[in-house]
Design a protein around this motif. Sequence first.
Motif, short mmCIF file in Angstrom:
data_model
loop_
_atom_site.label_atom_id
_atom_site.label_comp_id
_atom_site.label_asym_id
_atom_site.label_seq_id
_atom_site.Cartn_x
_atom_site.Cartn_y
_atom_site.Cartn_z
N HIS A 19 0.86 -1.18 0.00
CA HIS A 19 0.00 0.00 0.00
C HIS A 19 0.90 1.23 0.00
O HIS A 19 1.87 1.29 0.75
CB HIS A 19 -0.86 0.04 1.27
N GLU A 23 -2.44 5.85 -0.74
CA GLU A 23 -3.58 4.95 -0.64
C GLU A 23 -4.10 4.87 0.80
O GLU A 23 -5.32 4.83 1.02
CB GLU A 23 -3.21 3.54 -1.13
N ASP A 155 -7.68 -1.16 4.81
CA ASP A 155 -8.30 -1.58 3.56
C ASP A 155 -9.52 -2.47 3.84
O ASP A 155 -10.57 -2.31 3.20
CB ASP A 155 -7.26 -2.31 2.70
#
Length: 178
Positions: A19, A23, A155
């Motif tokens: 990541h 992000e 996430d």
Amino acid sequence: MDLQALQYPIGKWTPKEQHTWEEIQESIAQLKTIPAQYKELTAGLSEEDLLKQYRKGSWTVRQVIHHVADIHVLYFVRFKHALTEINSEGVVSKIDAWANLEEAKNAPIEYSLTLLEGTHLRWTYLLEQMTEEDFQKGYYHPTRKMYLTLMDAVDVGVWHSKHHLAHIKIALGKAIDL
């Protein structure tokens, strides 16, 4: 829609190999908007609407809302454990059992919408204080049977939020915007 599409209307969560910091920041920004999205989607729902299901035998809209609030409290706790303990194990729950408690079947959704809002305020505040090194920490998730970095866990939180927003939209007959 087939069963798989109803169970996972936005697809299953899969871990990324890495990541970027950008992000992570985008995920935090998304998490900040989640409570408002749930509140907007559920504003003015009738008791009949709250009893609708996204597929036969699934949780009701009310149960989904309570589930999201419950699990996001666990996400916040998992982050605190991972940041303060070595070899942390993710706190898990018996989600079906929790969803079938009378409280989850009958409590006003406003209780969980308020809980979700407060949890996300605290969780995203914590996330904004974390360094890139902090996001490398993580925990073992006994249900998924895998180690999740806190980057992965952010996430998952975004995915979980969107996953159940889609379930509610299906139950209410609204379009799913991916």
